[in-house]
Design an enzyme around this catalytic site. Structure first.
Site, mmCIF file in Angstrom:
data_model
loop_
_atom_site.group_PDB
_atom_site.id
_atom_site.type_symbol
_atom_site.label_atom_id
_atom_site.label_comp_id
_atom_site.label_asym_id
_atom_site.label_seq_id
_atom_site.Cartn_x
_atom_site.Cartn_y
_atom_site.Cartn_z
ATOM 1 N N GLY A 77 12.256 -3.672 11.922
ATOM 2 C CA GLY A 77 11.268 -2.848 11.227
ATOM 3 C C GLY A 77 9.964 -3.548 10.905
ATOM 4 C CD GLN A 78 7.327 -9.139 11.645
ATOM 5 O OE1 GLN A 78 8.282 -9.626 12.255
ATOM 6 N NE2 GLN A 78 6.297 -9.875 11.254
ATOM 7 C CG HIS B 272 5.223 -9.129 5.338
ATOM 8 N ND1 HIS B 272 4.852 -9.168 6.661
ATOM 9 C CD2 HIS B 272 5.992 -8.025 5.199
ATOM 10 C CE1 HIS B 272 5.372 -8.124 7.293
ATOM 11 N NE2 HIS B 272 6.075 -7.431 6.433
ATOM 12 C CG ASN C 102 11.800 -5.883 7.502
ATOM 13 O OD1 ASN C 102 12.993 -5.945 7.224
ATOM 14 N ND2 ASN C 102 10.981 -5.037 6.907
ATOM 15 C CG HIS D 39 9.031 -6.189 2.212
ATOM 16 N ND1 HIS D 39 8.220 -5.072 2.222
ATOM 17 C CD2 HIS D 39 9.112 -6.603 3.500
ATOM 18 C CE1 HIS D 39 7.837 -4.814 3.467
ATOM 19 N NE2 HIS D 39 8.358 -5.727 4.268
ATOM 20 C CB ILE E 34 -0.955 -0.019 1.219
ATOM 21 C CG1 ILE E 34 -2.185 0.831 0.968
ATOM 22 C CG2 ILE E 34 -0.254 0.403 2.511
ATOM 23 C CD1 ILE E 34 -3.311 0.601 1.975
#
Ligand code: 5GP
Ligand code: ZN
Length: 113
Positions: A92-93, A99, A86, A101, A30
């Site tokens: 930084g999760q 998931h 992450n 990236h 997003i």
């Protein structure tokens, strides 16, 4: 359980899905951080990569294979792209459903920020 990505898996909230099969789905991030920024996630809820166990090695590899397909489809496979997972807050999760990236379409620096 109130998990954003489970809601995307269950089609309770919309996402721009670019790939799906019986084990994973992939959709546009997003808030893209590169011209190509797709997230590949297992349908099954796993909060972090630490929950991926030996019996999940096939699923874990499948995330990468699907990431490769997306990179090829988007024309960044040969130029270069980055796949990142992450794990936990210091990395930084922010969404606690595993998931991958898939990022590409621009030069990337190293070390990561
Ligand atoms: P993390 O920071 O956990 O590694 O990555 C989470 C990613 O999920 C971020 O890149 C963020 O932009 C993306 N994201 C957060 N909420 C949504 C959403 O509702 N829909 C989609 N498609 N991506 C989201
Ligand atoms: Zn989930």
């Amino acid at each position: 359980m109130d998990c954003l990505f489970c809601k995307i898996v269950n089609k309770e909230i919309p996402a721009q899905i670019v790939y799906e099969d019986d084990r994973v789905i992939a959709f546009e991030d997003i808030s893209p951080q590169a011209p190509v920024h797709v997230l590949v996630i297992p349908r099954r809820h796993l909060a972090t990569t630490l929950e991926l166990k030996e019996e999940d090695e096939s699923l874990t590899g499948h995330l990468i294979v699907v990431g490769n397909k997306i990179a090829a489809d988007r024309g960044v496979a040969e130029k270069g792209f980055r796949m990142v997972m992450n794990c936990n807050r210091e990395a930084g999760q922010t969404v606690f459903h595993v998931h991958l990236h898939v990022l590409g379409g621009r030069f990337m620096s190293w070390p990561p920020g």
